[in-house]
Design a protein around this motif. Structure first.
Motif, PDB file in Angstrom:
ATOM      1  N   GLY A 181      -4.146   3.026   3.754  1.00 11.74           N
ATOM      2  CA  GLY A 181      -2.925   2.753   4.505  1.00 11.74           C
ATOM      3  C   GLY A 181      -3.182   1.847   5.691  1.00 11.74           C
ATOM      4  O   GLY A 181      -4.322   1.672   6.128  1.00 11.74           O
TER       5      GLY A 181
ATOM      6  N   GLY B  62       4.885   3.530   3.357  1.00 12.10           N
ATOM      7  CA  GLY B  62       4.220   2.553   2.518  1.00 12.10           C
ATOM      8  C   GLY B  62       4.727   1.149   2.814  1.00 12.10           C
ATOM      9  O   GLY B  62       5.632   0.936   3.629  1.00 12.10           O
TER      10      GLY B  62
ATOM     11  N   HIS C 226       0.853  -1.183   0.000  1.00 12.34           N
ATOM     12  CA  HIS C 226       0.000   0.000   0.000  1.00 12.34           C
ATOM     13  C   HIS C 226       0.891   1.237   0.000  1.00 12.34           C
ATOM     14  O   HIS C 226       2.095   1.162   0.256  1.00 12.34           O
ATOM     15  N   LYS C 227       0.309   2.369  -0.290  1.00 10.69           N
ATOM     16  CA  LYS C 227       1.054   3.620  -0.349  1.00 10.69           C
ATOM     17  C   LYS C 227       1.344   4.155   1.048  1.00 10.69           C
ATOM     18  O   LYS C 227       0.662   3.829   2.014  1.00 10.69           O
ATOM     19  N   GLY C 228       2.383   4.991   1.127  1.00 15.14           N
ATOM     20  CA  GLY C 228       2.641   5.739   2.346  1.00 15.14           C
ATOM     21  C   GLY C 228       1.886   7.054   2.323  1.00 15.14           C
ATOM     22  O   GLY C 228       1.380   7.481   1.280  1.00 15.14           O
TER      23      GLY C 228
ATOM     24  N   ARG D 138      -0.027  10.851  -0.860  1.00 23.42           N
ATOM     25  CA  ARG D 138      -0.059   9.379  -0.781  1.00 23.42           C
ATOM     26  C   ARG D 138       0.922   8.873  -1.829  1.00 23.42           C
ATOM     27  O   ARG D 138       0.662   8.972  -3.038  1.00 23.42           O
TER      28      ARG D 138
ATOM     29  N   PRO E 296       5.246   3.098  -2.680  1.00 24.29           N
ATOM     30  CA  PRO E 296       6.392   2.592  -1.917  1.00 24.29           C
ATOM     31  C   PRO E 296       7.689   2.910  -2.657  1.00 24.29           C
ATOM     32  O   PRO E 296       7.777   2.777  -3.877  1.00 24.29           O
TER      33      PRO E 296
END
Length: 380
Positions: free
Chosen positions: A329, A301, A172-174, A256, A259
């Motif tokens: 997240g 992420g 998932h994204k940070g 957002r 990674p």
């Protein structure tokens, strides 16, 4: 299944909205674990109004598996619920209540497994980790991870049970959330050039954020939706009256990031633009003008290698190698950052999370029980 449902009914009954304490729920879990001769470690916040819980079953001198969930839920204020949000209601094969999907359903299944874990002869330990304040920036779990980082033996896998319909998620994204305060100089609007319009300069900064966001589209990763890092301004406020040049304006924005991309780079670029391009023009009119940036929250992420041991394990437990990513997240990147390989896999769907009449299906709860029993069988 009956044990998981009964535990979920109890867990939903605790109002653990992030603004509230989670200590009643934590005390219930501590006592439940103690009734099965499992000791719990509590890590409190500074005010001792909230706590993380960590418990281990099995031989702690070897790497094991963490079953992790957050205890807080989002507010129900203003939402048109057709059932009481903090009572479990079953209807048409669905279990309704705040947190059923996100993510007390998973926690209930984990707790339901405890008697079987205690009765088994485990080759590796199973750890239960419950956190607070995930919904407001993954805040509470950090103190728990600080404790775990000092332990001589790190877990081999963490399964975070956020709702993925029990599909194994590796990435998932940070996220970085920031606040920008713009302070200018007020005056009568008839003499607008004599003042410093904070709203207009804030709008200039927001426009620059949009341009930065457009450039982020150049680097894409098709595993994500959307397949690039995003920037958006979500809250703005300022001004007193139309005939007063506004002295103050505030806006909140978020990044957002895919990674491997640093969301802080966006904030740094905007800060440099503010200091080099915008602020000098403001201070040329009023030396007291200022632009301040404040971090509201951040978490990294997650992108676990699909060929890693962690990926192989979750594939075996849930019976699928159809690895995916999610847009939302989790605490996964924080576990990964302290050296604990992490995957996300839990019952329910985030399509139901954060909404009125949130639910998890009975079938998903039963499937989660099955996944956890598969894990148990692999650890015997």
């Amino acid at each position: 299944m009956s044990r998981s449902r009964a535990l979920l009914q109890t867990l939903v009954g605790f109002d653990t909205t992030s603004r509230e304490s989670n200590l009643q729920l934590i005390a219930f879990v501590r006592d439940y674990l103690a009734s099965h001769c499992v000791a719990s470690e509590l890590i409190y916040n500074e005010a001792r109004t909230k706590a993380n819980l960590f418990a281990s079953i099995g031989p702690v001198e070897v790497p094991g598996i963490v079953l992790s969930g957050h205890t807080d839920v989002v507010p129900v204020d203003g939402q048109p619920w057709s059932v009481p949000p903090f009572e479990l209601t079953e209807r048409d094969g669905r279990l309704f209540g705040r947190g059923t999907a996100d993510m007390k359903g998973y926690i209930a299944c984990v707790l339901a497994l405890v008697p079987a874990l205690v009765a088994a002869t485990l080759r590796r330990p199973v750890h239960i980790a419950l956190s607070y304040d995930e919904e407001v920036g993954c805040l509470g779990v950090r103190s728990l991870l600080s404790v775990l980082a000092q332990r001589p033996v790190k877990p081999m896998l963490c399964i975070i049970g956020e709702p993925t319909e029990l599909k194994p998620v590796l990435g998932h994204k940070g996220k970085l959330a920031m606040r920008c305060d713009v302070h200018g100089a007020a005056c009568h609007s008839a003499y607008a050039p004599h003042g410093v319009n904070a709203i207009e300069h804030a709008a200039e900064l927001i426009g620059e954020l949009g341009r930065i966001g457009q450039r982020l589209r150049d680097k894409q990763d098709a595993r994500f939706d959307p397949p690039f890092s995003t920037v958006q301004t979500g809250v703005i406020g300022g001004g007193k009256a139309l005939n007063i040049v506004p002295a103050d304006c505030r806006f909140d924005f978020e990044v957002r990031a895919l990674p491997g991309q640093a969301p802080q780079a966006v904030a740094d670029e905007l800060r440099a633009y503010a200091e080099q391009q915008v602020l000098p023009r403001m201070q040329a009119v009023s030396a007291q003008s200022a632009i301040r940036f404040t971090e509201l929250s951040a978490y990294p992420g997650l992108m676990t290698d699909q060929h890693s041991e962690a990926a192989e394990l979750i594939a075996a437990f849930c019976g699928s190698r159809a690895f995916g990513t999610v847009a939302f997240g989790t605490e996964g990147g924080l576990f990964d950052a302290v050296g604990i390989p992490t995957v996300v896999c839990g019952p329910g769907s985030m399509d139901q999370g954060h909404k009125p009449d949130e639910f998890v299906s009975v079938a998903q709860l039963a499937q989660c029980d099955q996944m956890l029993h598969s894990m148990l069988n692999a650890l015997r």
